[in-house]
Design an enzyme around this catalytic site. Structure first.
Site, PDB file in Angstrom:
ATOM      1  CG  ASP A  88      -1.934   0.928   1.440  1.00  0.00           C
ATOM      2  OD1 ASP A  88      -2.230   1.658   0.341  1.00  0.00           O
ATOM      3  OD2 ASP A  88      -2.555   1.257   2.408  1.00  0.00           O
TER       4      ASP A  88
ATOM      5  CG  ASP B 200      -4.414   5.185  -3.050  1.00  0.00           C
ATOM      6  OD1 ASP B 200      -3.488   4.403  -2.442  1.00  0.00           O
ATOM      7  OD2 ASP B 200      -5.586   5.047  -2.472  1.00  0.00           O
TER       8      ASP B 200
END
Ligand SMILES: *[C@@H]1O[C@H](CO)[C@@H](O)[C@H](O)[C@H]1NC(C)=O
Ligand SMILES: *[C@@H]1O[C@H](CO)[C@@H](O)[C@H](O)[C@H]1NC(C)=O
Ligand SMILES: *[C@@H]1O[C@H](CO)[C@@H](O)[C@H](O)[C@H]1NC(C)=O
Ligand SMILES: *[C@@H]1O[C@H](CO)[C@@H](O)[C@H](O)[C@H]1NC(C)=O
Ligand SMILES: *[C@@H]1O[C@H](CO)[C@@H](O)[C@H](O)[C@H]1NC(C)=O
Ligand SMILES: *[C@@H]1O[C@H](CO)[C@@H](O)[C@H](O)[C@H]1NC(C)=O
Ligand SMILES: *[C@@H]1O[C@H](CO)[C@@H](O)[C@H](O)[C@H]1NC(C)=O
Ligand SMILES: *[C@@H]1O[C@H](CO)[C@@H](O)[C@H](O)[C@H]1NC(C)=O
Length: 450
Positions: free
Chosen positions: A100, A331
């Protein structure tokens, strides 16, 4: 107003230092040939995906609510989002973990964990949906516990993880660091996917979740003890020769439930992943936020996410719209691009037939066979086109069983200076993004068509 905003942000950052959002522009973008960045020392294939956990949605939702309180509906789109998974070895035990770029802790669920529902009632451990029995600290010869501190991540939707911290040897794709601080939560209220057992966070230390208190419920910005995330430790220990890592996310099949696609892309530590690159590349500053009272400052800027300025979005008719916007996060955990309302509206009107906004979901739906208008993103003066195949996504079936589709570029709210926008996988499929944690710069390199 400021106080209310701060409290929401604290929730987002799991109680990091208090700060105001003031962007800080450090240095001018510069272009750079891809050849300057060497091949990576360590390449980690992304082996599978899993539906994005609710807490991550909630995390971004809070961030966006902080920036644009009236524009959260669009996050319904997050239902299509996927997490990228890879293998990680900690203390000799191997787990599937989420990778992530939007968070910073490395954590693994403790083998001794207790599961709760979202209102704190005990549940069976299966209910939490982790992908393994968990990390057995006793079985690791290298694990050292970190006494008198606690790990606490609480999310807006009620999910939480809390417990202890420790240090252990962590290895991802051959890159091994010793004495990495890790969270080993033993209390969890979690809507797991049955696949992953933890996470490797690649964002900045400001988003880590260790607190100087034995009682996790007393976690606050006052006792926050930020620590070096995995890649930062790797650089400090000289385990990797360059202070940057790259991400190449491949365009998968348009299948909502695809869980096994062995060609999903790569994370590469210390250089570029093995994908074909085009010549266009640019290096732009990662934007920081002032750490103190709202004064712009070049000395106390705090970095959280990989935030950049977007010079322009270009598509048929785009000259009629102001398309430059700041505060845009790259992201890997978000599928869609979330762009300013005006950009989304003008672009979605160019599909043939036009994409239409569904008021309930806040999403632009489109004929799955529509003609996709060209779309590109300008960063640091360089143009990065998005492939038409990324701009129509399968969104399941309607009540009559017909397949419905949404567009890849959706409404992220009004273009106010403090709103937060996202360039998600729809964009990331077309580039390699290289994050330099020492210069706080991001290099974006066009990929060859694939
Ligand atoms: C949100 O909407 C409310 C009610 O329409 C309005 O009073 C408020 O100013 C809006 N907030 C922002 C930040 O736009
Ligand atoms: C948690 O479990 C308790 C007891 O069974 C129940 O009353 C409560 O509604 C549950 N909470 C949620 C969010 O499911
Ligand atoms: C690890 O050892 C401690 C102390 O002996 C014990 O309480 C705990 O249950 C053990 N954990 C596991 C997962 O075996
Ligand atoms: C926690 O706080 C105590 C008291 O202020 C201090 O002595 C200790 O060094 C702190 N621990 C860490 C890990 O920062
Ligand atoms: C985590 O800390 C917050 C305060 O920041 C607290 O409200 C919450 O109860 C804590 N969560 C757990 C599970 O201890
Ligand atoms: C996807 O998986 C879910 C849960 O397993 C199932 O309910 C749904 O019907 C599946 N959708 C498709 C398109 O196969
Ligand atoms: C973005 O930030 C730059 C530099 O601070 C500024 O010149 C520009 O006007 C901003 N653009 C928008 C759309 O806010
Ligand atoms: C899209 O085109 C395919 C074949 O080209 C056709 O089978 C399908 O029905 C079309 N879908 C829609 C929604 O028009």
């Amino acid at each position: 107003m400021v106080l209310a905003s701060l409290s929401v942000l604290l929730l987002v950052c799991a109680a990091t230092a208090e700060f105001n959002i003031v962007r800080h522009v450090s240095h001018a973008p510069r272009s750079l040939e891809p050849a300057v960045i060497p091949e990576a020392q360590f390449v980690v294939p992304i082996t599978s995906t899993a539906p994005r956990r609710k807490s991550k949605k909630s995390n971004l939702e809070s961030l966006r609510a902080f920036a644009a309180p009236n524009n959260t509906a669009v996050l319904e789109g997050a239902d299509f989002d996927q997490e990228y998974l890879t293998e990680v070895t900690v203390g000799g035990q191997t787990f599937t973990a989420i990778v992530d770029t939007g968070s910073s802790d490395t954590w693994l669920i403790n083998k001794d964990f207790k599961c709760f529902n979202l209102t704190g009632f005990p549940e069976s451990t299966e209910t939490c949906g982790f992908g393994s029995a968990g990390f057995d600290t006793n079985a690791s010869s290298t694990f050292q516990s970190f006494p008198k501190v606690s790990f606490n991540i609480s999310y807006g939707d009620g999910e939480f993880l809390s417990g202890g911290l420790g240090f252990d040897t962590v290895s991802v794709g051959g890159l091994t660091v010793t004495q990495q601080e890790i969270g080993v939560p033993d209390l969890a209220a979690w809507n797991g996917d049955g696949v992953n057992s933890g996470l490797i966070g690649l964002a900045y230390s400001g988003l880590t979740s260790a607190f100087n208190t034995t009682d996790p419920t007393k976690a606050s910005s006052k006792n926050h003890i930020p620590y070096d995330p995995f890649f930062f430790t790797a650089v400090k220990q000289g385990a990797v020769s360059n202070p940057f890592f790259s991400l190449a996310l491949n365009r998968g099949a348009l299948v909502v439930n695809a869980t096994e696609d062995l060609n999903l892309g790569f994370i590469a530590f210390g250089g570029m992943p093995p994908v074909d690159l085009d010549k266009t590349a640019v290096t732009v500053p990662v934007q920081g936020y002032s750490a103190s009272t709202g004064e712009p400052s070049s000395t106390d800027a705090v970095f959280f996410y990989y935030t950049v300025d977007v010079d322009a979005y270009t598509f048929p008719g785009s000259t009629k719209v102001a398309t430059s916007n700041n505060n845009t996060i790259l992201d890997s955990g978000t599928t869609l691009n979330l762009v300013p309302t005006k950009v989304a509206k003008a672009y979605n009107a160019q599909f043939v037939p036009k994409a239409t906004l569904d008021r309930d979901s806040g999403l632009y739906f489109v004929d799955c066979n529509a003609t996709v208008p060209a779309f590109s993103v300008t960063l640091g003066g360089k143009v990065f086109p998005i492939d038409a195949r990324d701009q129509i996504l399968d969104a399941g079936t309607d009540d009559d069983g017909n397949t419905v589709c949404i567009t890849g570029t959706q409404d992220g709210g009004a273009d106010t200076p403090d709103n937060v926008f996202i360039l998600g996988d729809v964009f990331l499929h077309n580039v390699v993004s290289t994050f330099n944690i020492q210069t706080n710069e991001l290099t974006v390199t066009r990929r060859k068509k694939y």
